[in-house]
Design a protein around this motif. Sequence first.
Motif, short mmCIF file in Angstrom:
data_model
loop_
_atom_site.label_atom_id
_atom_site.label_comp_id
_atom_site.label_asym_id
_atom_site.label_seq_id
_atom_site.Cartn_x
_atom_site.Cartn_y
_atom_site.Cartn_z
N GLN A 106 89.88 -43.38 5.32
CA GLN A 106 91.12 -42.70 5.65
C GLN A 106 91.47 -42.94 7.11
OE1 GLN A 106 92.74 -41.23 3.30
NE2 GLN A 106 94.38 -40.13 4.36
N VAL A 107 92.72 -43.22 7.36
CA VAL A 107 93.20 -43.49 8.71
C VAL A 107 94.31 -42.49 9.03
CG1 VAL A 107 94.26 -45.16 10.26
CG2 VAL A 107 92.66 -45.93 8.49
N GLN A 108 94.19 -41.83 10.14
CA GLN A 108 95.26 -40.96 10.61
C GLN A 108 95.94 -41.61 11.80
OE1 GLN A 108 93.27 -37.17 11.27
NE2 GLN A 108 93.98 -36.44 9.28
N LEU A 109 97.27 -41.60 11.77
CA LEU A 109 98.07 -42.23 12.81
C LEU A 109 98.99 -41.20 13.45
CD1 LEU A 109 99.11 -45.41 10.77
CD2 LEU A 109 97.26 -45.24 12.45
N VAL A 110 99.05 -41.22 14.76
CA VAL A 110 99.90 -40.28 15.48
C VAL A 110 100.74 -41.05 16.49
CG1 VAL A 110 99.99 -38.26 16.97
CG2 VAL A 110 98.20 -38.44 15.22
N GLU A 111 102.06 -41.00 16.29
CA GLU A 111 102.99 -41.67 17.21
C GLU A 111 103.38 -40.72 18.34
OE1 GLU A 111 104.38 -43.00 12.98
OE2 GLU A 111 103.73 -41.16 13.97
N SER A 112 103.74 -41.32 19.46
CA SER A 112 104.26 -40.56 20.59
C SER A 112 105.13 -41.49 21.42
CB SER A 112 103.12 -40.00 21.44
OG SER A 112 102.31 -41.04 21.95
N GLY A 113 105.88 -40.89 22.33
CA GLY A 113 106.67 -41.68 23.26
C GLY A 113 108.16 -41.74 22.97
N GLY A 114 108.57 -41.14 21.86
CA GLY A 114 109.99 -41.13 21.56
C GLY A 114 110.75 -40.20 22.50
N GLY A 115 112.07 -40.27 22.39
CA GLY A 115 112.89 -39.41 23.24
C GLY A 115 114.32 -39.86 23.26
N LEU A 152 106.65 -46.73 22.79
CA LEU A 152 106.03 -45.92 21.77
C LEU A 152 104.55 -46.25 21.67
CD1 LEU A 152 108.69 -46.11 18.91
CD2 LEU A 152 108.61 -44.59 20.89
N SER A 153 103.77 -45.24 21.40
CA SER A 153 102.34 -45.42 21.20
C SER A 153 101.96 -44.87 19.82
CB SER A 153 101.54 -44.68 22.27
OG SER A 153 101.81 -45.16 23.55
N CYS A 154 100.94 -45.45 19.26
CA CYS A 154 100.42 -44.99 17.97
C CYS A 154 98.90 -44.99 18.09
CB CYS A 154 100.89 -45.90 16.86
SG CYS A 154 100.16 -45.53 15.24
N ALA A 155 98.31 -43.81 18.00
CA ALA A 155 96.86 -43.67 18.10
C ALA A 155 96.28 -43.50 16.71
CB ALA A 155 96.52 -42.47 18.97
N TYR A 171 110.91 -43.58 14.30
CA TYR A 171 110.04 -44.75 14.29
C TYR A 171 108.65 -44.36 13.79
CZ TYR A 171 113.44 -47.58 16.75
OH TYR A 171 114.58 -48.30 17.06
N TYR A 172 108.15 -45.20 12.88
CA TYR A 172 106.86 -44.95 12.26
C TYR A 172 105.92 -46.13 12.51
CZ TYR A 172 109.51 -41.61 9.43
OH TYR A 172 110.32 -40.57 8.99
N CYS A 173 104.66 -45.83 12.75
CA CYS A 173 103.66 -46.89 12.73
C CYS A 173 102.91 -46.79 11.41
CB CYS A 173 102.70 -46.82 13.92
SG CYS A 173 101.59 -45.41 13.92
N ALA A 174 102.37 -47.91 10.98
CA ALA A 174 101.69 -48.00 9.70
C ALA A 174 100.52 -48.96 9.80
CB ALA A 174 102.67 -48.45 8.62
N ALA A 175 99.50 -48.70 8.99
CA ALA A 175 98.30 -49.54 8.97
C ALA A 175 98.06 -50.06 7.56
CB ALA A 175 97.10 -48.75 9.45
N GLY A 176 97.66 -51.31 7.48
CA GLY A 176 97.36 -51.90 6.19
C GLY A 176 96.45 -53.09 6.33
#
Length: 122
Positions: A1-10, A20-23, A94-99
Amino acid sequence: QVQLVESGGGLVQAGGSLRLSCAASARSFSTYAMGWFRQAPGKEREFVAFITRSVGSTYYADSVKGRFTVSRDDAKNSVYLQMNSLKPEDTAVYYCAAGMAATTVSLSYNYWGQGTQVTVST
């Protein structure tokens, strides 16, 4: 399982920049291809950019090519989207995604963040 958290919008004026960052929570982050997508009100989610695993090759939607840059730091389990010369039409969540595969198709990605709002004013 991977959890992704975006930040940096505004909120930013047209012509401005945002990063934008995605951790990611996964210890195996480096094995994932990472994508950025966006969704504007009343529109379908659309591809923005991806970066492959290992080599870190990148690919962009025509609408952002030359203005946006995607990068990753596997040591920090993070992926970034540098957005320059922003336009009002870039306004979206904006969304980040992992695959496992770097593609332009949202269904190819298994894990998604909650999104971060980017608003570009005129």
